[in-house]
Design a protein around this motif. Sequence first.
Motif, PDB file in Angstrom:
ATOM      1  N   ALA A  93      47.528  34.248  26.248  1.00  0.00           N
ATOM      2  CA  ALA A  93      48.006  35.553  26.710  1.00  0.00           C
ATOM      3  C   ALA A  93      48.222  36.458  25.506  1.00  0.00           C
ATOM      4  O   ALA A  93      48.628  35.999  24.427  1.00  0.00           O
ATOM      5  N   GLU A  94      47.966  37.745  25.696  1.00  0.00           N
ATOM      6  CA  GLU A  94      48.085  38.707  24.611  1.00  0.00           C
ATOM      7  C   GLU A  94      49.124  39.767  24.944  1.00  0.00           C
ATOM      8  O   GLU A  94      49.534  39.930  26.096  1.00  0.00           O
ATOM      9  N   GLY A  95      49.542  40.502  23.916  1.00  0.00           N
ATOM     10  CA  GLY A  95      50.457  41.629  24.106  1.00  0.00           C
ATOM     11  C   GLY A  95      51.751  41.208  24.772  1.00  0.00           C
ATOM     12  O   GLY A  95      52.445  40.300  24.301  1.00  0.00           O
ATOM     13  N   ALA A  96      52.072  41.851  25.883  1.00  0.00           N
ATOM     14  CA  ALA A  96      53.300  41.527  26.621  1.00  0.00           C
ATOM     15  C   ALA A  96      53.132  40.324  27.524  1.00  0.00           C
ATOM     16  O   ALA A  96      54.076  39.939  28.230  1.00  0.00           O
ATOM     17  N   GLY A  97      51.939  39.721  27.540  1.00  0.00           N
ATOM     18  CA  GLY A  97      51.697  38.594  28.417  1.00  0.00           C
ATOM     19  C   GLY A  97      51.507  39.054  29.851  1.00  0.00           C
ATOM     20  O   GLY A  97      51.251  40.223  30.127  1.00  0.00           O
ATOM     21  N   TYR A  98      51.642  38.128  30.789  1.00  0.00           N
ATOM     22  CA  TYR A  98      51.529  38.487  32.208  1.00  0.00           C
ATOM     23  C   TYR A  98      52.350  37.496  33.023  1.00  0.00           C
ATOM     24  O   TYR A  98      52.702  36.405  32.565  1.00  0.00           O
ATOM     25  N   PRO A 122      46.099  45.894  37.333  1.00  0.00           N
ATOM     26  CA  PRO A 122      44.884  45.687  36.539  1.00  0.00           C
ATOM     27  C   PRO A 122      44.851  46.590  35.313  1.00  0.00           C
ATOM     28  O   PRO A 122      45.155  47.785  35.384  1.00  0.00           O
ATOM     29  N   ALA A 123      44.494  45.975  34.162  1.00  0.00           N
ATOM     30  CA  ALA A 123      44.412  46.735  32.916  1.00  0.00           C
ATOM     31  C   ALA A 123      43.630  45.914  31.904  1.00  0.00           C
ATOM     32  O   ALA A 123      43.899  44.722  31.715  1.00  0.00           O
ATOM     33  N   HIS A 140      40.644  43.827  29.913  1.00  0.00           N
ATOM     34  CA  HIS A 140      39.727  42.769  30.314  1.00  0.00           C
ATOM     35  C   HIS A 140      40.436  41.542  30.869  1.00  0.00           C
ATOM     36  O   HIS A 140      39.803  40.696  31.501  1.00  0.00           O
ATOM     37  N   THR A 141      41.740  41.414  30.626  1.00  0.00           N
ATOM     38  CA  THR A 141      42.453  40.203  31.044  1.00  0.00           C
ATOM     39  C   THR A 141      42.923  40.289  32.486  1.00  0.00           C
ATOM     40  O   THR A 141      42.689  39.374  33.285  1.00  0.00           O
ATOM     41  N   ILE A 142      43.606  41.365  32.844  1.00  0.00           N
ATOM     42  CA  ILE A 142      44.158  41.515  34.196  1.00  0.00           C
ATOM     43  C   ILE A 142      43.198  42.387  35.004  1.00  0.00           C
ATOM     44  O   ILE A 142      43.009  43.565  34.701  1.00  0.00           O
ATOM     45  N   GLN A 143      42.614  41.791  36.028  1.00  0.00           N
ATOM     46  CA  GLN A 143      41.592  42.456  36.812  1.00  0.00           C
ATOM     47  C   GLN A 143      42.081  42.740  38.226  1.00  0.00           C
ATOM     48  O   GLN A 143      43.127  42.239  38.657  1.00  0.00           O
ATOM     49  N   THR A 144      41.311  43.535  38.950  1.00  0.00           N
ATOM     50  CA  THR A 144      41.566  43.732  40.375  1.00  0.00           C
ATOM     51  C   THR A 144      41.289  42.420  41.098  1.00  0.00           C
ATOM     52  O   THR A 144      40.268  41.774  40.834  1.00  0.00           O
ATOM     53  N   PRO A 145      42.176  41.979  41.993  1.00  0.00           N
ATOM     54  CA  PRO A 145      41.951  40.694  42.673  1.00  0.00           C
ATOM     55  C   PRO A 145      40.601  40.650  43.374  1.00  0.00           C
ATOM     56  O   PRO A 145      40.196  41.603  44.053  1.00  0.00           O
ATOM     57  N   ALA A 146      39.897  39.566  43.188  1.00  0.00           N
ATOM     58  CA  ALA A 146      38.628  39.357  43.880  1.00  0.00           C
ATOM     59  C   ALA A 146      38.894  39.054  45.346  1.00  0.00           C
ATOM     60  O   ALA A 146      39.965  38.543  45.706  1.00  0.00           O
ATOM     61  N   PRO A 147      37.941  39.352  46.225  1.00  0.00           N
ATOM     62  CA  PRO A 147      38.131  39.029  47.645  1.00  0.00           C
ATOM     63  C   PRO A 147      38.384  37.532  47.818  1.00  0.00           C
ATOM     64  O   PRO A 147      37.723  36.702  47.177  1.00  0.00           O
ATOM     65  N   PRO A 148      39.320  37.162  48.673  1.00  0.00           N
ATOM     66  CA  PRO A 148      39.579  35.731  48.899  1.00  0.00           C
ATOM     67  C   PRO A 148      38.322  35.031  49.401  1.00  0.00           C
ATOM     68  O   PRO A 148      37.546  35.597  50.181  1.00  0.00           O
ATOM     69  N   LEU A 149      38.113  33.822  48.931  1.00  0.00           N
ATOM     70  CA  LEU A 149      36.947  33.050  49.332  1.00  0.00           C
ATOM     71  C   LEU A 149      37.349  32.085  50.445  1.00  0.00           C
ATOM     72  O   LEU A 149      38.212  31.224  50.238  1.00  0.00           O
ATOM     73  N   PRO A 150      36.737  32.197  51.626  1.00  0.00           N
ATOM     74  CA  PRO A 150      37.077  31.230  52.677  1.00  0.00           C
ATOM     75  C   PRO A 150      36.507  29.868  52.343  1.00  0.00           C
ATOM     76  O   PRO A 150      35.437  29.773  51.722  1.00  0.00           O
ATOM     77  N   PRO A 151      37.169  28.798  52.731  1.00  0.00           N
ATOM     78  CA  PRO A 151      36.621  27.466  52.494  1.00  0.00           C
ATOM     79  C   PRO A 151      35.434  27.220  53.412  1.00  0.00           C
ATOM     80  O   PRO A 151      35.202  27.978  54.360  1.00  0.00           O
ATOM     81  N   PRO A 152      34.641  26.187  53.148  1.00  0.00           N
ATOM     82  CA  PRO A 152      33.517  25.885  54.037  1.00  0.00           C
ATOM     83  C   PRO A 152      33.988  25.756  55.481  1.00  0.00           C
ATOM     84  O   PRO A 152      35.029  25.139  55.768  1.00  0.00           O
ATOM     85  N   ALA A 153      33.242  26.363  56.391  1.00  0.00           N
ATOM     86  CA  ALA A 153      33.661  26.399  57.791  1.00  0.00           C
ATOM     87  C   ALA A 153      33.190  25.183  58.576  1.00  0.00           C
ATOM     88  O   ALA A 153      33.728  24.890  59.648  1.00  0.00           O
ATOM     89  N   ALA A 154      32.195  24.479  58.078  1.00  0.00           N
ATOM     90  CA  ALA A 154      31.637  23.353  58.825  1.00  0.00           C
ATOM     91  C   ALA A 154      32.672  22.244  58.980  1.00  0.00           C
ATOM     92  O   ALA A 154      33.523  22.031  58.108  1.00  0.00           O
ATOM     93  N   ARG A 155      32.588  21.559  60.099  1.00  0.00           N
ATOM     94  CA  ARG A 155      33.475  20.419  60.290  1.00  0.00           C
ATOM     95  C   ARG A 155      33.176  19.365  59.234  1.00  0.00           C
ATOM     96  O   ARG A 155      32.075  19.314  58.677  1.00  0.00           O
ATOM     97  N   GLU A 156      34.144  18.522  58.966  1.00  0.00           N
ATOM     98  CA  GLU A 156      33.950  17.463  57.973  1.00  0.00           C
ATOM     99  C   GLU A 156      33.341  16.245  58.653  1.00  0.00           C
ATOM    100  O   GLU A 156      33.887  15.713  59.612  1.00  0.00           O
ATOM    101  N   ALA A 157      32.182  15.851  58.170  1.00  0.00           N
ATOM    102  CA  ALA A 157      31.395  14.825  58.834  1.00  0.00           C
ATOM    103  C   ALA A 157      31.935  13.430  58.543  1.00  0.00           C
ATOM    104  O   ALA A 157      32.755  13.214  57.657  1.00  0.00           O
ATOM    105  N   TYR A 158      31.423  12.490  59.317  1.00  0.00           N
ATOM    106  CA  TYR A 158      31.731  11.072  59.139  1.00  0.00           C
ATOM    107  C   TYR A 158      31.379  10.640  57.720  1.00  0.00           C
ATOM    108  O   TYR A 158      30.333  11.002  57.180  1.00  0.00           O
ATOM    109  N   GLY A 159      32.247   9.869  57.084  1.00  0.00           N
ATOM    110  CA  GLY A 159      32.012   9.444  55.713  1.00  0.00           C
ATOM    111  C   GLY A 159      32.043   7.944  55.552  1.00  0.00           C
ATOM    112  O   GLY A 159      32.198   7.184  56.514  1.00  0.00           O
ATOM    113  N   CYS A 160      31.902   7.498  54.319  1.00  0.00           N
ATOM    114  CA  CYS A 160      31.885   6.071  54.006  1.00  0.00           C
ATOM    115  C   CYS A 160      33.284   5.490  54.084  1.00  0.00           C
ATOM    116  O   CYS A 160      34.279   6.145  53.742  1.00  0.00           O
TER     117      CYS A 160
END
Length: 776
Positions: A478-483, A588-589, A591-611
């Motif tokens: 972190a630089e300056g005043a930090g965050y 935001p200011a 290069h360090t503190i940016q505008t929040p990126a759009p939230p990423l939804p998790p994969p929507a597919a059901r979780e399949a049968y596994g080992c």
Amino acid sequence: MIHPRSPALLALLLWSATPAPAAPLASVFGGKVACSEQSGVQFCPGDVNTRIESWDGVPLDVSVTLPPASMDGPFPLIVDLHGWALSKSGTPFVDRANDGYVVLSYTARGFHASCGFVASRDPDPTLADPTVCAERGWIHLADARFEGHDTQHLAGLLADEGLVIPDRIGVTGISYGGGQSMILAALRNRVMMADGTLVPWKSPSGLDMAIAAAGPLVPWSDLAYSLAPNGRTLDYRTENPYGTRGGVQKASWGRLLYAAGLGNGFFAPPGVDPSADITGWDARLRLGEPYDSDPQLIGSLTEVANHHSAYYVDDSIEPAPLFIYNAWTDDLFPVDEALRFWRKTKSKYPQAEIALQFAAGFGHPRADLGASTARPQAGVTALFARHLKSMAGEPLPALETFTQGCNGVAEGGPFTADDWDALHPGEVRYQRSGIKRFTSAGGRPQTAAAVDPLAGGPCRAVPSDDDPGAATYRLPPAEGAGYTLLGSPTVIVELAATSPAAQVDARLWDAAPTGMQTLVSHAVYRPRTDNAGRQVFQLHPNGWHFAAGHVPKLELLGQSSPYVRASNGSFAVSASRLELRLPVREAPAGHTIQTPAPPLPPPAAREAYGCGLAPLSGCRAAPVPGTSILTIAIGVSGLRDRLAWRWTNGSATALADFGDPTSSTDYALCVYAGDDHLVVGAIAPAGGPWTATANGFRYLDRHLDTGLERVELTAGPAGAASVAASGKGTHLGIPTLPATPMPLTVQLAASTGTCWTATFGTARRNTARRLEARSP
């Protein structure tokens, strides 16, 4: 129509008529509990000899504090609900009573004198059912149908006596009492009956009853998630149900809570009451994985969701106004518990009054249960004044937060906002494209011990050199005043786990220039069974200032025992394309503190049968020697790792034996080493990539979403049937070579239970870059 002489009408007249002349009260609950003046208020202390029978006959140890005899009633009622393994207050609530409230304090069923102690379960001839305590007086674990109904019944009795106003009822409590307070707020004016149905809340004499406000302190909203999280809660998502993946038990907390309950309460005998089988639930959780297909685990999750968690209470009505406090550093009921309920409620009822307060003082360890409760209690008092007494005043801040103070840095705040998202207008982002691996062995045991919540206070520090057992990511200093972090650190990453029993234990540190690092937050995540897509999970929220020169450092590990239970299965996890998002209060200011990126939804597919964690029995083998071939190759990078397996000249296989992978049958390729521990687990989920062929099915996925690229299923008579599977890339989770110990067992398993197998006792080639083996 109410009959002129009905009990309901008589009770209605008692509380709605002109206030009765002030006079000392001799007793409450129909003369059962005597009252006297104490500390200037009227106190009616109950004991084991004056217990009040609840709606189902279970006797409860109850005390009531009333305002001074000089004050006219009826009064608003506050119900004070105690914590786990504790009991009712033994002293009057003088301040509350002087403020004009009646306060009801009782010991929850199954604890102490309310059937908890052995002596309290002796036959009692004063009860309608003298042996009810021994027969069914056990703890129901904050069940809305039992503990919740108890609170409603006792409040109704006081309303029927004309002492309290039926729709001016407040509930508050800490921890176990906090969780119940949230459930009662969600029920509001409804009672959950023993069969789970909801009916209007009426007093025994028929008065309309309602919760006017609730002040839960350090509560849960989803009890299953708080005790065994699977990492599926996201603070930006409206709906956050527990889901289908069994989580990871908070083992150190689980042991402590079970022992405390057993020492001060009465658990149902194992198997006697499925709705309250605490001993059976605890024993099953301690056994560990596999969970997902276990009917006992599925049943207990359903039970806890339906009856023990405010989040799942029918939300066809708006909950009562709430003030909720949680501690950032509370590792039992973290801030997520309040946010989950807030997000869902506000999405349906935007005007609902829910005030949230988060700080790092009072709370379950790592926070401090002995710390001052003055600030959150002030919030509860203000809420009750407005809604129970209709006193003038501004609503509480929708969000009020304070940062965690550590290492000589003072607490910061308050920081207020109208909603959660407005608390963090900026975002610090870090990305790394390379591949890092970690295993079920975990990292340094001394670090895991140091971050166990029960090991001390909120500020946990260890040397900041990188742990060789962890995948480590260091952000720029972190630089300056930090965050100031003010929210949930979000991890977006491609994960390839070799077992459905895999877990990801994530820790965020503040690495100081001194060579020490302090724990900021941690959490546990259960990866998807299919390794599909970029997976998203969050660490528990915190308010933390990163000062200039300090480095945010993320660790991903395969275990963090004793806090969370280590997996039963051995596994490896490959992490690639990692992105870490830190929500910060600064705008935001630069290069360090940016505008929040759009939230990423998790994969929507059901979780399949596994080992499974061990090979299946009864699988079809290739009877002709040398007709099953396994090849594993380690590329220059994980992207070029490859695995191929063929099973030919096999036993007779009909087309119907394959099920229908184009619509409903999942397939899993599983490789087990030596002592039958899973080293590769890759999925070919039903649907999209599958097509039917003339005599079988083909799976083709050139995107390598799960690591498998191709699966061929060919039906035929003995000697003609075959199956084959191949894959490549980081999602496959190729094990380290050379493969030791042998043998290797490879299986292709369908979700229908049918499977094909081959065992390789030796390898023709087994080097650090390539394995070639043929079945004997």
